[in-house]
Design a protein around this motif. Structure first.
Motif, short mmCIF file in Angstrom:
data_model
loop_
_atom_site.label_atom_id
_atom_site.label_comp_id
_atom_site.label_asym_id
_atom_site.label_seq_id
_atom_site.Cartn_x
_atom_site.Cartn_y
_atom_site.Cartn_z
N ALA A 212 0.81 -1.08 0.08
CA ALA A 212 0.20 -0.12 0.19
C ALA A 212 0.87 1.47 -0.19
CB ALA A 212 -0.93 0.42 0.96
N HIS A 213 1.01 2.29 -0.60
CA HIS A 213 1.08 3.32 -0.59
C HIS A 213 0.46 4.02 0.56
CE1 HIS A 213 2.17 2.80 -5.04
NE2 HIS A 213 3.28 4.54 -5.15
N ILE A 214 1.48 5.19 1.45
CA ILE A 214 0.76 5.88 2.02
C ILE A 214 0.50 7.38 1.78
CG2 ILE A 214 1.28 7.13 4.37
CD1 ILE A 214 3.66 5.47 4.43
N ARG A 215 0.89 7.39 0.86
CA ARG A 215 -0.02 8.81 -0.15
C ARG A 215 0.33 8.59 -1.09
NH1 ARG A 215 1.82 14.95 -0.19
NH2 ARG A 215 0.72 15.91 -1.76
N PRO A 216 -0.94 7.93 -1.43
CA PRO A 216 -1.34 7.30 -3.10
C PRO A 216 -0.76 8.06 -3.92
CG PRO A 216 -3.72 7.72 -1.49
CD PRO A 216 -2.22 8.51 -1.79
N VAL A 217 -0.22 7.06 -5.13
CA VAL A 217 -0.17 8.05 -6.29
C VAL A 217 -0.64 8.99 -7.28
CG1 VAL A 217 1.15 7.02 -9.18
CG2 VAL A 217 1.13 5.47 -6.66
N GLU A 218 -1.96 9.13 -6.72
CA GLU A 218 -3.52 9.33 -7.68
C GLU A 218 -2.96 11.69 -6.35
OE1 GLU A 218 -3.83 6.88 -6.36
OE2 GLU A 218 -4.07 5.75 -8.05
N ALA A 219 -2.63 11.11 -5.08
CA ALA A 219 -1.83 12.44 -4.90
C ALA A 219 -0.35 13.02 -4.40
CB ALA A 219 -2.76 12.14 -2.81
N ASP A 220 -0.60 12.23 -5.95
CA ASP A 220 1.31 12.93 -6.37
C ASP A 220 2.06 11.91 -4.95
OD1 ASP A 220 1.10 14.42 -8.02
OD2 ASP A 220 0.88 16.03 -6.57
N GLY A 221 2.04 10.47 -3.74
CA GLY A 221 3.03 10.45 -3.85
C GLY A 221 3.79 9.96 -4.42
N PRO A 222 5.42 9.06 -4.21
CA PRO A 222 6.33 8.90 -5.02
C PRO A 222 6.36 6.75 -4.95
CG PRO A 222 7.32 9.26 -3.07
CD PRO A 222 5.64 9.97 -3.21
N ASP A 223 6.97 6.23 -5.93
CA ASP A 223 6.99 4.52 -5.36
C ASP A 223 8.55 4.51 -4.71
OD1 ASP A 223 4.52 4.58 -7.00
OD2 ASP A 223 5.66 4.66 -8.71
N ILE A 224 8.67 4.56 -3.49
CA ILE A 224 9.50 5.09 -2.98
C ILE A 224 8.92 3.81 -1.40
CG2 ILE A 224 8.84 6.95 -1.80
CD1 ILE A 224 11.99 7.35 -0.99
#
Length: 299
Positions: A212-224
């Motif tokens: 799971a992304h903590i800050r979603p990709v749709e909200a500019d969360g990076p793939d880190i």
């Protein structure tokens, strides 16, 4: 435009955030400027304990002065371009040095290998990213001494992109990125759900846990990896809907709007804290945890 290698250490003295910015002294300005608009690979030196080797890629958007440090400049990373390698690539494998551009005419490692920023040939870029991102390549050894004995299997020879647009399509594909991110995050958490602490493997040998992304990709969360967490299906559902969140210290917070908080307390880890990743540098970054509490969590 040109490919490059940027050296980054976990204990760097520079004000770096690999998914966002790379700080460097003016002596490397020409080399960094050559990479603007193109991809670079991050490399951690062999002398670093448990080195990750070549561990990620990103795209350089622009170079700007660092207002906080007049003698330094910053390479701004294009948002959404950073991607951790599923398989960190050691400097040396059974086939020799992976980055052939650091070899001199006699085939020996030259002084170029010590440069914090250095150009990278298309062939070397393709070779490193192939090993780093290919899902059929097993997790590679982290220590270079191990790499010399383990190496790369014959059938794992890197693929070559036929045209630059093939490379761009592959590196920006959401399908590819989601697959790689899943590998990175599940490895970081030993395939355990951080909320429950459970490690469940289905009959096919696949971990029943999501990345799971903590800050979603749709909200500019990076793939880190620091913006990711391993969660079981139910925990993932609760996390995305703001019924649970995490403090900066990984305490599990239960929303007061949950209709049955007692059942949630019985579901989460008895310690009341999320399971941390195996390696400290993979820990969720407070910046992303605060974003989740401010924007997703139901107070």
């Amino acid at each position: 435009m040109a490919f490059g290698v940027f050296i980054h250490r976990q204990d760097s003295i520079y004000d770096d955030s690999p998914a966002e910015r790379y700080q460097f002294p003016r002596q490397y300005l020409g080399r960094v400027q050559a990479c603007v608009g193109d991809w670079i690979i991050y490399y951690e030196p062999r002398k670093v304990a448990e080195t990750r080797g070549y561990f990620a890629l990103a795209k350089v958007q622009q170079v700007i002065p660092d207002r906080a440090a007049p003698d330094m400049l910053v390479a701004v990373i294009e948002p959404g371009s950073y991607l951790d390698f599923a398989n960190p690539v050691p400097f040396t494998g059974a086939q020799g040095v992976i980055e052939r551009g650091v070899l001199n005419d006699e085939g020996r490692i030259s002084g170029r290998a010590q440069a914090a920023v250095r150009p990278l040939s298309p062939a070397d870029f393709d070779r490193i990213t192939s090993f780093g991102l290919h899902d059929r390549v097993p997790m590679l050894p982290r220590l270079d001494e191990q790499a010399a004995s383990a190496g790369f299997a014959e059938e794992q020879a890197p693929f070559i992109y036929e045209q630059p647009r093939d490379r761009a399509t592959f590196l920006t594909s959401r399908i590819v990125r989601d697959r790689v991110v899943r590998q990175v995050i599940l490895r970081a958490y030993d395939e355990r759900c951080a909320i429950t602490g459970l490690k469940l493997i289905n009959g096919g040998g696949r971990a029943e846990v999501d990345a799971a992304h903590i800050r979603p990709v749709e909200a500019d969360g990076p793939d880190i990896v620091n913006n990711g967490i391993a969660l079981s299906g139910t925990a993932h559902w609760m996390f995305d809907r703001g019924l649970v969140s995490l403090s900066d210290d990984l305490d599990i917070i239960i929303s007061r709007q949950a209709n049955d908080p007692d059942q949630i307390r019985g579901f989460i880890s008895k310690t009341g804290r999320a399971l941390p990743p195996l390696r400290a540098h993979d820990r969720p970054h407070p910046h992303f945890l605060r974003w989740h509490r401010d924007n997703c969590f139901k107070q």
